[in-house]
Design a protein around this motif. Structure first.
Motif, PDB file in Angstrom:
ATOM      1  N   UNK A  93     114.369  29.292-103.004  1.00 51.06           N
ATOM      2  CA  UNK A  93     114.500  28.675-101.874  1.00 51.06           C
ATOM      3  C   UNK A  93     115.129  29.585-100.542  1.00 51.06           C
ATOM      4  N   UNK A  98     102.836  36.360 -94.493  1.00 55.10           N
ATOM      5  CA  UNK A  98     103.901  36.580 -94.487  1.00 55.10           C
ATOM      6  C   UNK A  98     104.425  36.322 -95.421  1.00 55.10           C
ATOM      7  N   UNK A 113     108.659  24.968-100.909  1.00 53.27           N
ATOM      8  CA  UNK A 113     108.985  26.045-100.144  1.00 53.27           C
ATOM      9  C   UNK A 113     108.854  26.199 -99.000  1.00 53.27           C
ATOM     10  N   UNK A 114     108.125  26.803 -98.738  1.00 50.94           N
ATOM     11  CA  UNK A 114     106.969  27.437 -97.479  1.00 50.94           C
ATOM     12  C   UNK A 114     107.516  25.966 -96.427  1.00 50.94           C
ATOM     13  N   UNK A 142     112.262  35.533 -96.590  1.00 55.60           N
ATOM     14  CA  UNK A 142     111.078  35.532 -96.141  1.00 55.60           C
ATOM     15  C   UNK A 142     110.577  35.261 -94.493  1.00 55.60           C
ATOM     16  N   UNK A 166     115.297  33.041-101.091  1.00 54.69           N
ATOM     17  CA  UNK A 166     113.789  33.930-101.238  1.00 54.69           C
ATOM     18  C   UNK A 166     113.041  33.165 -99.941  1.00 54.69           C
ATOM     19  N   UNK A 167     113.026  32.519 -99.749  1.00 48.69           N
ATOM     20  CA  UNK A 167     111.458  31.718 -98.495  1.00 48.69           C
ATOM     21  C   UNK A 167     112.713  32.138 -97.920  1.00 48.69           C
ATOM     22  N   UNK A 168     114.086  31.893 -97.136  1.00 47.19           N
ATOM     23  CA  UNK A 168     114.377  32.147 -96.137  1.00 47.19           C
ATOM     24  C   UNK A 168     114.794  32.976 -95.647  1.00 47.19           C
ATOM     25  N   UNK A 188     110.287  24.919 -95.404  1.00 44.52           N
ATOM     26  CA  UNK A 188     110.792  25.973 -94.153  1.00 44.52           C
ATOM     27  C   UNK A 188     109.357  26.329 -92.729  1.00 44.52           C
TER      28      UNK A 188
END
Ligand SMILES: Nc1ncnc2c1ncn2[C@@H]1O[C@H](COP(=O)(O)OP(=O)(O)OP(=O)(O)O)[C@@H](O)[C@H]1O
Ligand SMILES: [Mg+2]
Lengths: 506, 310, 346
Positions: free
Chosen positions: C226, B9, B263-264, C232, C228-230, B267
């Motif tokens: 950013x 993912x 960015x990941x 995902x 899009x990351x959320x 997150x």
């Protein structure tokens, strides 16, 4: 060409010049450095617009406002300073600006084939896929000639083409010229080497200070007369090489190996010694490692194996700055590229090496009065033809650029001098002066008690120059020293054989 | 913790984001490569992008026609490029400072137009993702690579095309020659100014498209200063790429992928302060430049106006 | 040659002029919406009160800069229009030195109140304000007046609305993943995101809230990725702060993800997914400041807008069908913050 006038700021480069070339002749253009030869030819090739005058082609007045026009009229030019793109391949340089047989897509394979054909026909071998920056000066010259031949030039302008060729290459090159003339081509040939001019030309025109001094037909001229026409006085052709007892070893190389830009072994175990008060001539056909050797000594190219010593100290891998500080002077072969800054003035170029030290700089500030004084001295000593000290170096004539670099390098009383092709492109007067200067540097010890003269490594493809100046002569072939002979025992024949790689035994 | 990065993912997410983020860099960087290879440094890319983005957005907003939007971006970018060519080639102005002038012009002009014509941030419906039949059904990677908007595909298609033009056409040969040794090109009848006018104008067109890729494909909004330095990064990526089209692709992807990665990283809650995370793409790009890429010389005549003496 | 280079310089100057003039000193629209709260500020009829504002982004950024612009337009109307109060704004002053020049300019032109709307302007203001002791300055968002007598400070307790948005997000998420996008982890943005995270955690212990910072206030493309990351990571509710979030809102819209706004109303951008916005209304404290100036106090005090004093309020999107229980929960939370029973960032 009729009544051509071309002015530059402060100079009248062409003063109402009349000049005519007949079909199928080799017409030589002679003159001192800065006489206006290149300018006249650039007008013909559409690079400069004349301030006045007219160009007639086959009797018809024509307007040549750009090289495109010139090429269309069948005029090709080989410039004194190569007009090549170093990062491109030979084939790309030749194909540049030409329509391709495949429309917008390049046809370099076809161009390469044609280059090889031309090379075979005229003896101008060069690898079409090689990049130009990897080629020696002699090879680059061939590319220039191929470029013009490829475009099918009817009238070929050659601005000092032989300056960079070896005697053998010159002979071959003249073969090509004769072949071209036979086929109805015309050639304008500029050279400072009077013997060549006498050998090849059907007609000679001499320029002085931008004006025509006179024209002579083949068979009605002598070297001495041409020289007088150029300089305006008689010139001697003899050199006095006073006997000097060589001192200690100043420069030595032990088994030095180095790679060329293309990664091949350009130097394969070179060992040499040059003593104070001695000129060691290095003869050889261009591209046999001379360039790499000079660069290795001057710290501009890494040494793969072996050692370089300056006055007994190992200087392998030492930076050029430190080498300069230790009294090494270098007159590079590619002076336009390595020897000066095109957009600096003559005066600035003259003090480029020592600009950070007294008397030119005090506490980080340049002392312009001191610079001007010293520069003025150099300009007089070396007879540099320039409108002023402030003139940008790139606006000088080819020969005068050389003089600027020579003046800078020789005026420092260096302990070791590496001179690569020091008189290439110089006129007779200047050549004599440089030779005298080199001999002076060598024998400085005679005048000043304690000091020995400089140790000089003279790299040249001009055998006459080597024979006239050297105490000993080394011959380089494919990166190896074939032999070192005292100049008394050297003859052009013997050296020529060695330069071709033939040793005595064979 | 770090292993949480290596799930399908996350990796697919990084890939998808990276591909999109790289799109404007590709357009602008390839355009700039043409200009620089011919010897003209254009620092106005950012301004051209902004005006291109606005023109595309406004045209779509008014007409609803995406192709008219593209056309508007091409025209406006091309005009900006032409103006830059006039200043740098014909007037022979210092390229660095005039590029900055065009940047400021684009920044101010797009802002002014935005204020008077739109007044507030609005949206349009831009290019939608376009699934390529069959290819997009490839498991896992299919949707990543083959379900993008038209302008994203076009950007990647541009890479081999631009490379081919540069290295295998007579035009490309002229461009390279003019950037290395304009005197030599001139002596063979190649018009140095014509070539430079062409490349700089083309660079403007591509910068305009880079802006359009943001305003009518990837984001579908226009906001003042929305390029936010992208244009300058594109210029830097040309240096990074060693003035090669493939190098620009590599640089754009590296920079964009690392940006997506950071960015990941945030997150997923990896213990890296956000201040460091946002620096990652810059740091890694510089490191890659120093370590991996061998030093390539810039075009010799870069930033030097050409004058035929006499 | 010389003439040509002169021409080039002229073109350049022209370009500079266009870019410098365009965003600066745009006279504010005289037709303002009716004032939120009627006030009775004493107004001298003779000379209008003059206010100048310097903002880092555009006055219609749907975020930070717009919030002060809207407020001053309200104040202007409340004071009886441009005859009584003149207002100019220099927007898009993202370069601090340019902002400093603008601030000094307005001060020397004798504006009664110069507002430096951006915490990054603190340094230059600290240098400028002492040079103009008769002029009143205000800067935000901060609580620090540097102890300079002619500087007011103002701040938004943005974590309060952030917390309310967090409670709403926690109630609405079905995937139990919530995302929030921020610019740079400091100041107003950090307060908001911290409040939001606290709200989600308080509202739903199972929900996970992911935050990422993009390192820029302007990079719309990166804000979009950013978001899009959320997406995902499985988020079905998102929030974000600062002007570049328009990129994130677009992503939310495309993916049918709910959006919680702040600073200004973002409803117009995506009416189908915006649930609620925390609105900044600075007009109350601006009026207070103008009042103080009228009484001769030029600074030295700091203000904050809160849910309690009405400077912050929640504006619900009328087109969004928010379940009544969630709305009730949100109202309760607001009340709790106002009466102090909820401590947002303990
Ligand atoms: N572009 C230029 N700008 C100003 N002066 C120039 C320029 N080109 C040449 N000159 C001047 O014109 C004169 C003639 O130069 P030219 O290059 O024609 O000499 P030349 O005869 O070719 O000499 P050489 O043998 O040294 O090559 C010189 O004094 C030179 O300084
Ligand atoms: Mg010459």
């Amino acid at each position: 060409m009729c009544g051509i006038i071309k002015r530059f700021p402060g100079v009248l480069a062409n003063d109402c010049v009349d000049f005519a070339v007949h079909q199928g002749e080799v017409h030589a253009l002679l003159g001192e450095n800065g006489a206006g030869k290149s300018t006249l030819m650039k007008v013909l090739y559409g690079l400069y617009r004349p301030d006045d005058g007219e160009i007639l082609l086959n009797g018809e007045p024509v307007q040549i406002t750009s090289p495109t026009d010139a090429i269309r009229f069948g005029i090709g030019m080989i410039h004194q300073h190569f007009m090549l793109v170093p990062s491109l391949t030979v084939a790309e340089n030749v194909a540049l600006g030409l329509p391709s047989s495949r429309g917008v897509i390049t046809d370099l394979d076809r161009v390469s084939k044609r280059i090889t054909e031309l090379g075979k026909t005229y003896g101008l071998q060069v690898d079409p896929r090689a990049r130009v920056w990897q080629l020696s000066v002699g090879q680059q010259q061939r590319v220039e000639i191929i470029k013009a031949l490829y475009r099918g030039a009817e009238l070929l302008i050659l601005d000092e083409p032989t300056a960079v060729l070896t005697p053998q290459e010159v002979a071959e090159f003249f073969q090509i010229l004769r072949q071209m003339v036979k086929e109805g081509h015309s050639v304008i040939f500029i050279s400072h080497k009077l013997q060549e001019v006498l050998d090849i030309s059907d007609r000679v025109t001499v320029l002085r200070d931008g004006a025509v001094v006179g024209s002579r037909l083949k068979g009605t001229m002598t070297k001495a007369e041409l020289a007088r026409m150029m300089v305006g006085r008689d010139v001697g052709f003899q050199r006095n090489r006073a006997p000097v007892t060589p001192g200690e070893v100043r420069l030595s190389l032990h088994d030095v190996w180095a790679r060329s830009d293309r990664g091949t072994d350009a130097l394969q175990g070179v060992s040499l010694e040059v003593r104070a008060g001695e000129i060691l001539g290095l003869a050889g056909v261009s591209g046999n490692g001379q360039r790499e050797l000079a660069q290795v000594i001057n710290g501009l190219r890494p040494v793969a194996r072996g050692h370089v010593q300056l006055e007994g100290k190992d200087t392998t891998g030492v930076s050029p700055v430190e080498l300069i500080a230790q009294g090494l002077a270098y007159i590079p072969e590619e002076r336009m590229r390595d020897g000066m800054i095109r957009d600096f003035s003559v005066a600035e170029n003259l003090i480029l090496r020592e600009h950070a030290t007294a008397p030119f700089a005090r506490r980080g500030f340049l002392d312009f009065k001191a610079i001007a004084r010293v520069a003025a001295g150099h300009i007089v000593d070396f007879n540099v033809k320039t409108p002023s000290q402030e003139t940008l170096a790139k606006n000088l004539s080819g020969g005068n650029i050389q003089k600027v670099i020579l003046a800078r390098e020789l005026s420092r009383e260096p302990r070791v001098i590496v001179a690569a092709q020091p008189t290439r492109g110089l006129d007779i007067g200047a050549t004599i002066y440089v030779h005298e200067r080199l001999l002076d540097e060598r024998s400085r010890s005679l005048r000043e008690e304690k000091r020995h003269g400089a140790a000089i490594l003279l790299i040249s493809e001009d055998l006459d120059e080597i024979l006239a100046l050297s105490d000993r002569i080394a011959v380089i072939y494919e990166g190896r020293i074939m032999d070192i002979v005292p100049s008394e025992e050297a003859t052009p024949e013997r050296l020529g054989l060695l330069m071709a790689g033939v040793t005595k035994e064979v | 913790m770090i292993e949480s990065l290596f799930t399908a993912q996350v990796l697919l997410g990084i890939l998808t984001s990276g591909i999109r983020l790289a799109t404007p860099y590709l357009y602008a960087g390839i355009g700039e490569t043409f200009g620089q290879r011919s010897g003209v440094l254009n620092l106005g890319v950012e301004g051209q992008m902004l005006l291109g983005a606005f023109a595309a957005f406004y045209a779509v907003r008014q007409t609803g026609n995406l192709w008219l939007g593209l056309l508007a971006a091409i025209l406006v970018g091309g005009l900006m490029g032409l103006a830059m060519a006039f200043v740098s080639v014909t007037l022979r102005a210092k390229q660095g400072i005039s590029g900055i002038g065009f940047f400021l012009f684009g920044l101010g002009m797009s802002d002014l137009l935005f204020q008077t014509l739109l007044g507030t941030v609005q949206t349009v419906s831009g290019f939608r993702p376009l699934a390529i039949p069959l290819l997009s059904r490839i498991p896992v990677l299919g949707p990543v690579f083959f379900n993008q908007s038209f302008l994203v595909y076009a950007a990647y298609l541009l890479v081999p095309i631009a490379n081919y033009v540069m290295n295998h056409t007579t035009l490309g040969l002229k461009i390279r020659a003019v950037g290395e040794n304009p005197e030599a090109a001139d002596s063979l009848g190649v018009s140095v100014s014509r070539v430079r006018y062409f490349t700089v104008t083309l660079g403007g067109v591509f910068s305009g498209l880079a802006g359009a890729s943001l305003s009518i494909a990837l984001l579908n909004v226009f906001q003042q200063g929305m390029t936010s330095g992208l244009g300058f990064i594109a210029v830097a990526l040309v240096y990074f790429g060693g003035w090669r089209v493939w190098g620009v692709l590599a640089g754009s992807l590296l920079f964009s992928m690392v940006n997506a990665l950071q960015l990941w990283v945030q997150v997923l809650g990896l213990p890296i302060p956000s201040e460091f995370a946002v620096m990652m793409p810059y740091v890694l790009t510089i490191v890659a430049l120093v370590v991996a890429v061998q030093r390539v010389r810039p075009p010799t005549a870069l930033t030097k106006p050409f004058v035929r003496e006499g | 040659m010389n003439k040509l280079s002169k021409l080039a310089v002229m073109i350049l100057l022209l370009a500079l002029a266009v870019s410098a003039c365009a965003p600066a000193a745009t006279p504010a629209s005289p037709t303002a919406p009716p004032a939120a709260e009627p006030t009775d500020v004493p107004v001298e009829a003779a000379e209008p009160f003059r206010v100048a504002v310097v903002t880092p982004s555009a006055n219609n950024d749907l975020a930070f800069s717009q919030s002060i612009h809207d407020a001053i337009v309200l104040v202007q109307a409340a004071m009886g229009g441009p005859e009584n109060m003149q207002y100019v704004i220099s927007e898009s002053m993202f370069v601090v030195d340019d902002a400093g020049a603008a601030i000094r300019d307005y001060a020397s032109q004798g504006y009664d109140l110069v507002i430096a709307h951006g915490s990054q302007y603190g340094g230059v203001l600290q240098e400028i304000a002492p040079d103009f002791p008769d002029i009143s300055f205000a800067w935000g968002t901060t609580v620090d007046t540097f102890g300079i007598p002619n500087v007011f400070a103002y701040e938004a307790r943005s974590e309060e609305g952030g917390y309310v948005n967090g409670i709403i997000a926690a109630a609405l998420t079905e995937s139990n993943v919530v995302g929030v996008v921020g610019p740079i982890e400091t100041g107003d943005a950090k307060l908001y995101v911290d409040g939001f995270v606290a709200g989600v955690n308080a509202g739903n212990a199972d929900a996970q809230v992911n935050a990422n910072w993009i390192g820029s206030f302007g990079d719309v493309a990166l804000a979009s990725e950013a978001a899009q990351t959320h997406v995902g990571a499985g988020a079905d509710v998102m929030a974000g702060t600062a002007q570049m979030v328009v990129g994130a809102i677009g992503v939310a819209k495309d993916n049918g993800i709910l959006w919680l706004g702040t600073q200004a109303s973002q409803t117009a951008l995506a009416p189908e997914i915006v649930v609620v916005n925390q609105i900044y209304d600075w007009s109350g404290i601006i009026l207070e400041i103008i009042d103080l100036i009228g009484q001769g106090t030029l600074g030295g005090q700091s203000f904050e807008i809160t849910l309690e004093n009405g400077g912050l309020y929640m504006e619900y999107n009328p087109d969004f069908d928010l379940p009544a229980d969630v709305r009730a929960l949100a109202d309760e939370t607001v009340q709790g913050i106002i009466d102090g029973s909820i401590n947002v960032l303990p």
